[in-house]
Design a protein around this motif. Sequence first.
Motif, short mmCIF file in Angstrom:
data_model
loop_
_atom_site.label_atom_id
_atom_site.label_comp_id
_atom_site.label_asym_id
_atom_site.label_seq_id
_atom_site.Cartn_x
_atom_site.Cartn_y
_atom_site.Cartn_z
N UNK A 154 1.88 6.24 8.88
CA UNK A 154 0.94 5.98 7.85
C UNK A 154 2.00 5.73 6.56
N UNK A 155 2.95 6.20 6.04
CA UNK A 155 3.68 6.01 4.84
C UNK A 155 4.24 4.45 5.14
N UNK A 156 4.82 4.19 6.18
CA UNK A 156 5.42 3.13 6.58
C UNK A 156 4.31 1.80 6.51
N UNK A 157 2.96 2.18 7.16
CA UNK A 157 1.98 1.11 6.68
C UNK A 157 1.93 0.86 5.35
N UNK A 158 1.80 1.97 4.56
CA UNK A 158 1.52 1.74 3.11
C UNK A 158 2.59 0.88 2.46
N UNK A 159 3.75 1.23 2.85
CA UNK A 159 4.98 0.58 2.44
C UNK A 159 4.95 -0.93 2.57
N UNK A 160 4.76 -1.33 3.78
CA UNK A 160 4.55 -2.57 4.16
C UNK A 160 3.41 -3.29 3.55
N UNK A 161 2.29 -2.61 3.41
CA UNK A 161 1.03 -3.21 2.76
C UNK A 161 1.39 -3.40 1.30
N UNK A 162 2.16 -2.78 0.67
CA UNK A 162 2.41 -2.70 -0.94
C UNK A 162 3.35 -3.97 -0.80
N UNK A 164 3.87 -6.61 1.27
CA UNK A 164 3.32 -7.86 1.24
C UNK A 164 2.31 -8.11 0.26
N UNK A 165 1.72 -7.32 -0.28
CA UNK A 165 0.70 -7.59 -1.35
C UNK A 165 1.67 -8.21 -2.67
N UNK A 166 3.02 -7.69 -2.78
CA UNK A 166 3.97 -7.97 -3.87
C UNK A 166 4.16 -9.34 -3.42
N UNK A 167 4.62 -9.70 -2.02
CA UNK A 167 5.00 -11.09 -1.75
C UNK A 167 3.82 -11.92 -1.91
N UNK A 168 2.64 -11.46 -1.65
CA UNK A 168 1.48 -12.34 -1.98
C UNK A 168 1.42 -12.89 -3.37
N UNK A 169 1.72 -11.79 -4.15
CA UNK A 169 1.61 -12.05 -5.61
C UNK A 169 2.53 -12.97 -6.00
N UNK A 170 3.71 -12.98 -5.67
CA UNK A 170 4.87 -14.03 -5.96
C UNK A 170 4.40 -15.36 -5.60
N UNK A 171 3.64 -15.50 -4.34
CA UNK A 171 3.34 -16.81 -3.70
C UNK A 171 2.24 -17.39 -4.72
N UNK A 172 1.48 -16.55 -5.37
CA UNK A 172 0.37 -17.12 -6.23
C UNK A 172 0.89 -17.55 -7.64
N UNK A 173 1.94 -16.93 -7.89
CA UNK A 173 2.84 -17.41 -9.07
C UNK A 173 3.33 -18.52 -8.94
N UNK A 234 10.21 -0.68 -0.91
CA UNK A 234 9.47 -1.89 -1.05
C UNK A 234 10.22 -2.96 -1.85
N UNK A 235 11.16 -2.30 -2.83
CA UNK A 235 12.16 -3.16 -3.49
C UNK A 235 12.94 -3.97 -2.40
#
Length: 322
Positions: A154-162, A164-173, A234-235
Amino acid sequence: MSRHTSALKGPHQGVALRPSFITSVSDRRLSDVLGDVRSISSVDQFDLMVLRLVDLMEIQNWLRPQGKSLQIKDPSASILDWSVADVLSRERNLSCICDWIEVQMQAAEQSVHAMAPDGDECQLKVAAFATFFPDLTCRVPVLGDSSHGQQMDRRQTAVAALSNTMVLATRLVELGLMRQAIVEIVGGGVLDQCECPECQVDRTKSDLNDRNDYIVESSIEKKTEILIESLCEVHDRVAEECGDAPWACALEVEPGDSFFVNSLSVVKSVFDNLPPHLHAHVGLNLDIGHMCILRETGEPIDPIEQLKNHPDLAYRVIHAHI
């Protein structure tokens, strides 16, 4: 309504306050929400909740003619039971989600132009991604405990989700759809579901009155330790994928005894314990309503006055909810 700001030293310094609209308040198609808000209010920045149920449905419908589908843990599960963290934890989903967001924003801009062809040029931007991954601080039992693997998953899923969401944000930038890669996060609760064998069996009983269903309460210190461990992971994941691209998590304060980050004192403790390499990547999401509710004994009602009592936190405000 959200308000986007940025005050972290370094890559996020010097951005003025700008209003934005958070999409979690609507269950309408994303392009319709963006277009209508822009046409009615002239607000051109948005906090995108990733992902709403309607978004998951729309992405699936958009992918179907291409013979594609979002990957999930259990393909037989109803979309109503999908875990957003599970969807976002899978790297293969990122490209289609990114493309779908771009299509939605383009459709919204075209809609605004069609309604006011002689109006100002419409350029919509994402101010931040709003998320809900409380399992970032999921308490993992000691190795050897029968529930260790499930809680760790459960924790690793949340870490991976956050991550990837950050990677998604950098792509939108990179696409020019986002000015800064900012993702709003929550700290989760101090209570975790007990995953011992007895409780797992207990939860299968149909008679609710026949269940014990125990919970485990963690100290603020323990939850702080878990949150920082998750943010370090995440970092490392984001650095591996995006190099030195600037990004930041905006930690939100939530009122209530069951929440982990429920006061400025806890926020200060989190920031005081951050390792040096996280200081440029973790800031405060100042929720004005939450601040008024959670006012600590002796603190002023005005959230800005509260911050004056914590000057070391004021410069960490990178996002705000009004």
